[in-house]
Write a protein that holds these residues in place. Structure first.
Motif, short mmCIF file in Angstrom:
data_model
loop_
_atom_site.label_atom_id
_atom_site.label_comp_id
_atom_site.label_asym_id
_atom_site.label_seq_id
_atom_site.Cartn_x
_atom_site.Cartn_y
_atom_site.Cartn_z
N ALA A 97 42.61 52.55 7.20
CA ALA A 97 42.94 52.52 8.62
C ALA A 97 42.00 53.41 9.43
CB ALA A 97 44.39 53.00 8.81
N ASN A 98 42.08 53.23 10.75
CA ASN A 98 41.39 54.16 11.64
C ASN A 98 42.33 54.62 12.74
OD1 ASN A 98 41.47 51.95 13.32
ND2 ASN A 98 39.26 51.80 13.61
N SER A 99 41.94 55.69 13.41
CA SER A 99 42.83 56.31 14.38
C SER A 99 42.49 55.97 15.82
CB SER A 99 42.81 57.83 14.19
OG SER A 99 43.31 58.19 12.92
N ARG A 100 41.25 55.53 16.07
CA ARG A 100 40.84 55.19 17.43
C ARG A 100 39.91 54.00 17.40
NH1 ARG A 100 38.39 60.71 19.72
NH2 ARG A 100 37.14 60.38 17.85
N VAL A 101 39.87 53.29 18.47
CA VAL A 101 38.97 52.13 18.55
C VAL A 101 37.53 52.60 18.34
CG1 VAL A 101 38.81 52.36 21.07
CG2 VAL A 101 38.30 50.16 19.96
N GLY A 102 36.81 51.87 17.49
CA GLY A 102 35.43 52.21 17.21
C GLY A 102 35.24 53.20 16.08
N ASP A 103 36.31 53.87 15.65
CA ASP A 103 36.21 54.81 14.53
C ASP A 103 36.04 54.05 13.22
OD1 ASP A 103 38.36 57.66 15.39
OD2 ASP A 103 36.38 57.01 16.09
N PRO A 104 35.37 54.67 12.25
CA PRO A 104 35.30 54.01 10.94
C PRO A 104 36.67 54.01 10.27
CG PRO A 104 34.38 56.22 10.83
CD PRO A 104 34.64 55.94 12.28
#
Length: 123
Positions: free
Chosen positions: A101-108
């Motif tokens: 998963a990722n925590s913010r849009v655009g994060d890996p």
């Protein structure tokens, strides 16, 4: 950060059933995959994939559990379940929840792991 809480492990007789659950919480933007791995008791045993569900619908199982285990996901609750039927002694292991998963849009995307829950199949 993403936190995972597992539940549902325990002791069961051969042929019995257990249901594992894993709830993801924290800062979650998107989840690509949710799954379960396990590490058996024998020395040197490596952690192996049991089942994974990707993009909400695509499921993959290791050969030894096909037809006995079923993975499902509740998208609204960010929860993944593993229904384990016809359990065998060789299924005995510590089972770990895994979330990609990722925590913010655009994060890996990162791999997050639960603390593990013991499943023991024995008479």
């Amino acid at each position: 950060q993403v936190q995972l809480v597992e539940s549902g492990g325990g002791l069961v007789q051969p042929g019995g059933s257990l249901r594992l659950s894993c709830a993801a919480s924290g800062s979650i933007f998107s989840i690509n995959a949710m799954g379960w791995y396990r590490r058996g008791q024998a020395p040197g045993k490596e952690r192996e994939l049991v089942a994974v569900i990707r993009n909400g619908t695509n499921t993959v199982y290791t050969d030894s559990v096909k037809g006995r285990f079923s993975i499902s996901r509740d998208n609204a609750k960010n929860t993944v379940h593993l229904q384990m039927n016809s359990l065998k002694p060789e299924d005995t292991a510590v089972y770990y929840c895994n979330v990609h998963a990722n925590s913010r849009v655009g994060d890996p995307l990162y791999n997050y792991w639960g603390q593990g829950t013991q499943v023991t199949v024995s008479s």
